[in-house]
Motif scaffolding. Structure first.
Motif, PDB file in Angstrom:
ATOM      1  N   LEU A   1       0.846  -1.199   0.000  1.00 30.81           N
ATOM      2  CA  LEU A   1       0.000   0.000   0.000  1.00 30.81           C
ATOM      3  C   LEU A   1       0.879   1.246   0.000  1.00 30.81           C
ATOM      4  CD1 LEU A   1      -2.603  -1.108   2.720  1.00 30.81           C
ATOM      5  CD2 LEU A   1      -2.737  -1.412   0.243  1.00 30.81           C
ATOM      6  N   MET A   2       0.401   2.277  -0.680  1.00 33.28           N
ATOM      7  CA  MET A   2       1.133   3.546  -0.691  1.00 33.28           C
ATOM      8  C   MET A   2       1.117   4.139   0.711  1.00 33.28           C
ATOM      9  SD  MET A   2       1.792   4.660  -3.992  1.00 33.28           S
ATOM     10  CE  MET A   2       1.265   6.240  -4.545  1.00 33.28           C
ATOM     11  N   VAL A   3       2.291   4.588   1.173  1.00 35.79           N
ATOM     12  CA  VAL A   3       2.300   5.250   2.484  1.00 35.79           C
ATOM     13  C   VAL A   3       2.895   6.640   2.303  1.00 35.79           C
ATOM     14  CG1 VAL A   3       2.479   3.211   3.941  1.00 35.79           C
ATOM     15  CG2 VAL A   3       4.538   4.200   2.993  1.00 35.79           C
ATOM     16  N   CYS A   4       2.341   7.349   1.350  1.00 34.55           N
ATOM     17  CA  CYS A   4       3.000   8.619   1.069  1.00 34.55           C
ATOM     18  C   CYS A   4       2.007   9.744   1.169  1.00 34.55           C
ATOM     19  CB  CYS A   4       3.633   8.606  -0.295  1.00 34.55           C
ATOM     20  SG  CYS A   4       3.436   7.056  -1.116  1.00 34.55           S
ATOM     21  N   SER A   5       1.676  10.108   2.370  1.00 31.57           N
ATOM     22  CA  SER A   5       0.782  11.242   2.520  1.00 31.57           C
ATOM     23  C   SER A   5       1.487  12.478   1.986  1.00 31.57           C
ATOM     24  CB  SER A   5       0.409  11.428   3.981  1.00 31.57           C
ATOM     25  OG  SER A   5       1.547  11.224   4.767  1.00 31.57           O
ATOM     26  N   LEU A   6       2.857  12.424   1.934  1.00 30.08           N
ATOM     27  CA  LEU A   6       3.586  13.578   1.406  1.00 30.08           C
ATOM     28  C   LEU A   6       3.258  13.788  -0.073  1.00 30.08           C
ATOM     29  CD1 LEU A   6       7.182  12.600   0.419  1.00 30.08           C
ATOM     30  CD2 LEU A   6       5.630  10.887   1.301  1.00 30.08           C
ATOM     31  N   LEU A   7       2.712  12.758  -0.736  1.00 30.61           N
ATOM     32  CA  LEU A   7       2.480  12.867  -2.171  1.00 30.61           C
ATOM     33  C   LEU A   7       1.421  13.902  -2.483  1.00 30.61           C
ATOM     34  CD1 LEU A   7       2.506   9.202  -3.377  1.00 30.61           C
ATOM     35  CD2 LEU A   7       4.042  11.006  -4.011  1.00 30.61           C
TER      36      LEU A   7
ATOM     37  N   LYS B   1      -1.087  16.623  -1.025  1.00 37.86           N
ATOM     38  CA  LYS B   1      -1.164  17.406   0.203  1.00 37.86           C
ATOM     39  C   LYS B   1      -2.325  16.905   1.052  1.00 37.86           C
ATOM     40  CE  LYS B   1       1.203  21.012  -2.223  1.00 37.86           C
ATOM     41  NZ  LYS B   1       1.293  20.554  -3.589  1.00 37.86           N
ATOM     42  N   SER B   2      -3.324  16.316   0.373  1.00 36.55           N
ATOM     43  CA  SER B   2      -4.469  15.816   1.130  1.00 36.55           C
ATOM     44  C   SER B   2      -4.209  14.408   1.670  1.00 36.55           C
ATOM     45  CB  SER B   2      -5.670  15.760   0.206  1.00 36.55           C
ATOM     46  OG  SER B   2      -5.334  14.933  -0.900  1.00 36.55           O
ATOM     47  N   GLY B   3      -3.089  13.815   1.241  1.00 35.49           N
ATOM     48  CA  GLY B   3      -2.805  12.439   1.664  1.00 35.49           C
ATOM     49  C   GLY B   3      -3.751  11.437   1.042  1.00 35.49           C
ATOM     50  N   ALA B   4      -4.339  11.819  -0.110  1.00 32.36           N
ATOM     51  CA  ALA B   4      -5.417  11.003  -0.685  1.00 32.36           C
ATOM     52  C   ALA B   4      -4.989   9.601  -1.065  1.00 32.36           C
ATOM     53  CB  ALA B   4      -5.969  11.702  -1.924  1.00 32.36           C
ATOM     54  N   LEU B   5      -3.711   9.427  -1.412  1.00 32.36           N
ATOM     55  CA  LEU B   5      -3.325   8.114  -1.926  1.00 32.36           C
ATOM     56  C   LEU B   5      -2.820   7.165  -0.850  1.00 32.36           C
ATOM     57  CD1 LEU B   5      -1.742   8.521  -5.436  1.00 32.36           C
ATOM     58  CD2 LEU B   5      -4.053   8.073  -4.748  1.00 32.36           C
ATOM     59  N   THR B   6      -2.715   7.648   0.370  1.00 27.70           N
ATOM     60  CA  THR B   6      -2.253   6.752   1.430  1.00 27.70           C
ATOM     61  C   THR B   6      -3.204   5.566   1.531  1.00 27.70           C
ATOM     62  OG1 THR B   6      -1.350   8.641   2.563  1.00 27.70           O
ATOM     63  CG2 THR B   6      -1.609   6.658   3.854  1.00 27.70           C
ATOM     64  N   GLY B   7      -2.607   4.372   1.554  1.00 27.36           N
ATOM     65  CA  GLY B   7      -3.443   3.180   1.678  1.00 27.36           C
ATOM     66  C   GLY B   7      -3.962   2.647   0.357  1.00 27.36           C
ATOM     67  N   VAL B   8      -3.669   3.349  -0.756  1.00 28.92           N
ATOM     68  CA  VAL B   8      -4.087   2.835  -2.074  1.00 28.92           C
ATOM     69  C   VAL B   8      -3.094   1.745  -2.487  1.00 28.92           C
ATOM     70  CG1 VAL B   8      -4.347   3.410  -4.528  1.00 28.92           C
ATOM     71  CG2 VAL B   8      -5.189   4.981  -2.783  1.00 28.92           C
ATOM     72  N   PRO B   9      -3.575   0.582  -2.958  1.00 25.43           N
ATOM     73  CA  PRO B   9      -2.640  -0.488  -3.326  1.00 25.43           C
ATOM     74  C   PRO B   9      -1.860  -0.189  -4.604  1.00 25.43           C
ATOM     75  CG  PRO B   9      -4.908  -1.167  -3.742  1.00 25.43           C
ATOM     76  CD  PRO B   9      -4.978   0.160  -3.057  1.00 25.43           C
ATOM     77  N   ILE B  10      -0.588  -0.570  -4.602  1.00 28.07           N
ATOM     78  CA  ILE B  10       0.181  -0.630  -5.857  1.00 28.07           C
ATOM     79  C   ILE B  10      -0.029  -2.054  -6.338  1.00 28.07           C
ATOM     80  CG2 ILE B  10       2.451  -0.481  -6.933  1.00 28.07           C
ATOM     81  CD1 ILE B  10       3.311   1.444  -4.774  1.00 28.07           C
ATOM     82  N   SER B  11      -0.678  -2.200  -7.501  1.00 26.96           N
ATOM     83  CA  SER B  11      -1.101  -3.548  -7.887  1.00 26.96           C
ATOM     84  C   SER B  11      -0.804  -3.896  -9.346  1.00 26.96           C
ATOM     85  CB  SER B  11      -2.604  -3.709  -7.613  1.00 26.96           C
ATOM     86  OG  SER B  11      -3.313  -2.693  -8.279  1.00 26.96           O
ATOM     87  N   GLY B  12      -0.012  -3.053 -10.001  1.00 30.32           N
ATOM     88  CA  GLY B  12       0.402  -3.383 -11.368  1.00 30.32           C
ATOM     89  C   GLY B  12       1.866  -3.048 -11.507  1.00 30.32           C
ATOM     90  N   CYS B  13       2.630  -3.904 -12.169  1.00 26.39           N
ATOM     91  CA  CYS B  13       4.048  -3.612 -12.389  1.00 26.39           C
ATOM     92  C   CYS B  13       4.500  -4.332 -13.649  1.00 26.39           C
ATOM     93  CB  CYS B  13       4.874  -4.074 -11.188  1.00 26.39           C
ATOM     94  SG  CYS B  13       6.640  -3.818 -11.426  1.00 26.39           S
ATOM     95  N   LEU B  14       4.955  -3.549 -14.639  1.00 27.33           N
ATOM     96  CA  LEU B  14       5.427  -4.118 -15.907  1.00 27.33           C
ATOM     97  C   LEU B  14       6.566  -3.261 -16.432  1.00 27.33           C
ATOM     98  CD1 LEU B  14       1.852  -4.352 -17.399  1.00 27.33           C
ATOM     99  CD2 LEU B  14       3.343  -6.347 -17.466  1.00 27.33           C
ATOM    100  N   GLY B  15       7.608  -3.904 -16.948  1.00 32.04           N
ATOM    101  CA  GLY B  15       8.634  -3.152 -17.674  1.00 32.04           C
ATOM    102  C   GLY B  15       7.975  -2.438 -18.842  1.00 32.04           C
ATOM    103  N   ASP B  16       8.528  -1.280 -19.246  1.00 30.40           N
ATOM    104  CA  ASP B  16       7.817  -0.427 -20.210  1.00 30.40           C
ATOM    105  C   ASP B  16       7.385  -1.135 -21.492  1.00 30.40           C
ATOM    106  OD1 ASP B  16      10.425  -0.631 -21.126  1.00 30.40           O
ATOM    107  OD2 ASP B  16      10.857   1.502 -21.030  1.00 30.40           O
ATOM    108  N   GLN B  17       8.234  -2.004 -22.045  1.00 32.10           N
ATOM    109  CA  GLN B  17       7.859  -2.629 -23.323  1.00 32.10           C
ATOM    110  C   GLN B  17       6.744  -3.657 -23.162  1.00 32.10           C
ATOM    111  OE1 GLN B  17       8.860  -0.910 -25.624  1.00 32.10           O
ATOM    112  NE2 GLN B  17      10.343   0.148 -24.358  1.00 32.10           N
ATOM    113  N   SER B  18       6.759  -4.371 -22.036  1.00 32.00           N
ATOM    114  CA  SER B  18       5.660  -5.297 -21.743  1.00 32.00           C
ATOM    115  C   SER B  18       4.377  -4.525 -21.490  1.00 32.00           C
ATOM    116  CB  SER B  18       5.998  -6.126 -20.501  1.00 32.00           C
ATOM    117  OG  SER B  18       6.943  -7.100 -20.834  1.00 32.00           O
ATOM    118  N   ALA B  19       4.507  -3.399 -20.786  1.00 28.29           N
ATOM    119  CA  ALA B  19       3.329  -2.570 -20.495  1.00 28.29           C
ATOM    120  C   ALA B  19       2.694  -2.077 -21.797  1.00 28.29           C
ATOM    121  CB  ALA B  19       3.723  -1.385 -19.616  1.00 28.29           C
TER     122      ALA B  19
END
Length: 481
Positions: A192-198, A200-218
């Protein structure tokens, strides 16, 4: 030498997230609607950082960096018959400066801080995706150290059949396995994202990172090339043509790489691709702008080329960092040949664009030979596809239609698709039946095939002249050669 500051890369991600949240608010979209985050990254680029301080121990060594040529030559001496393809059936890759293992070997050999950190058990290795995911999920305070199968398959330390780090390869490169990230599928919740610093509202804290692909595969996913035999070409700094070969790994007889296309879920099958990698595509336009100064903006190259409509017999081989597929010839260097008193900057601009198309043609030929089924059209994406002259030229030189989606940022789209389809997020399905058609622009061939063949044959002649230029015995004056 090509390197980047990993902290600057992280900072640009923070800025991207922040601006996205601002944009969404301007569009009256509630940012609590953000359900998941996907990561896509340049592959092979190598970072080593300190897990106790969270600081990088050296700059990231970028994929097209050539400082590892002497490392490669040293390693080749330890292989029976100096065979570059010795590990091909395990990794899908030839031994080359391009992949992460040799970059990591260089760092261990040349950077005292990294050697020390490995000894102290403080070092972590990763490609850019690992560095970002670790930092965004907490960094030194419990960050997740992982990568996905597509990125792992570009390190040269990964067995693409067992989908695990290979102890023998790690031993060959003398790389301690404990510094490697855990390998996961391309679509699952990593943390989960733990970056309230991202925001200012801290909106993304707790949002899952759930996709990961190298650029060409993406980009392959973003172009929805889910069927065996579908292919896409991405035009960025380099140029990368991937052809989906389904659940079987096809090994090339013609200089292509075997790579992992994607694995869209923990229990989903792994799919493979044949890949042709060209080191210099968009970079040649940047070179005309920054090094030669014949244009002030990249867009002007298209204008110059359009004014003449031909290179007038001038050929440009941009082998600035050797030649990648299908030659794998690190000794090659860039050349411009066929010059006459008549040649001007317009012809050189045209020849530069044509070079991108010829390089793609060489890879397409190799894919057709390896797969036995000629492609009937090429799907394209990436920044350079905005250049209409280039796209028309590409169709002319390949003698098949070139199809460009109206949203060319397919790499970002592919990462988002993987993130949204992950188990536990499940906001859409990637089953082919559920996918909608994408609006596209088509470019059809407009010249006769004989002319195309003639120009292609001349290009091949120019490529031969670019080879064997650099020797490793050159005197060193402390500068990169």
């Amino acid at each position: 030498w090509v390197e980047q500051d990993p902290k600057e890369i992280l900072k640009s991600v923070h800025e991207c997230v922040e601006r996205t949240c601002e944009k969404l608010q301007q569009l009256n979209i509630d940012i609590t609607n953000i359900k998941a985050v996907g990561v896509s990254n340049q592959r092979e680029t190598t970072v080593v950082w300190d897990k106790t301080t969270g600081e990088p121990l050296y700059n990231a060594i970028v994929w097209l960096d050539l400082r590892t040529q002497s490392t490669v030559e040293r390693l080749l001496k330890r292989i029976p018959g100096k065979n570059k393809a010795y590990f091909k059936f395990r990794t899908g890759l030839p031994l080359s400066t391009y992949f992460s293992a040799v970059k990591l070997r260089w760092l261990l050999d040349n950077v005292e801080e990294i050697r020390q950190a490995v000894e102290d058990g403080r070092a972590m290795f990763g490609t850019i995706d690992s560095w970002l995911i670790w930092s965004l999920t907490g960094g030194k305070n419990g960050g997740v150290h992982c990568t996905d199968v597509t990125n792992a398959s570009r390190t040269m330390l990964f067995n693409i059949h067992s989908l695990e780090w290979d102890p023998e390869l790690c031993q060959f490169f003398d790389i301690p396995m404990e510094i490697l990230p855990k390998v996961r599928s391309s679509s699952e919740i990593y943390g989960l994202m733990v970056c309230s610093l991202l925001c200012k509202s801290g909106a993304l804290t707790g949002v899952p990172i759930s996709g990961c692909l190298g650029d060409q595969s993406a980009a392959l996913v973003g172009q929805m090339c889910f069927q065996d035999g579908q292919a896409k070409n991405t035009y960025g700094t380099g140029c990368f043509l991937l052809c989906n070969t389904g659940q079987k790994s096809v090994f090339s007889e013609h200089g292509l790489l075997t790579t992992i296309a994607y694995k869209l879920g923990r229990d989903k099958p792994v799919c493979y691709a044949l890949e042709g990698s060209v080191a210099i595509a968009g970079a040649v336009v940047r070179w005309l702008r920054d090094n030669l100064g014949i244009v002030k903006t990249s867009q002007e190259v298209e204008k110059l080329a359009a004014e003449v409509g031909t290179s007038y017999g001038c050929y440009f081989v941009p082998a600035f960092s050797g030649l990648y597929a299908p030659y794998w010839e690190p000794s090659a260097r860039g050349i411009i040949c066929g010059l006459t008193q008549f040649t001007n900057k317009n012809h050189i601009a045209f020849a530069a664009l044509e070079a991108v198309c010829f390089q793609t043609r060489e890879i397409l030929d190799a894919i057709n030979k390896d797969c036995g089924i000629p492609l009937n059209q090429l799907q394209v994406d990436g920044g350079m596809t905005n250049n209409k002259v280039l796209m028309q030229l590409q169709s002319d030189i390949l003698c098949i239609p070139v199809v460009k989606p109206s949203m060319p940022e397919t790499t970002a789209l592919g990462a988002a698709m993987a993130a949204g389809a992950a188990e536990g997020v499940g906001i859409w399905s990637l089953n082919p039946g559920d996918l909608t058609a994408v609006t596209c622009e088509r470019f059809e061939p407009q010249i006769n095939p004989e002319e195309s063949e003639f120009r292609y044959a001349r290009w091949k002649k120019a490529v031969m002249k670019s080879m064997g230029w650099e020797t490793s015995e050159a005197p060193s004056n402390g500068k990169p050669e």
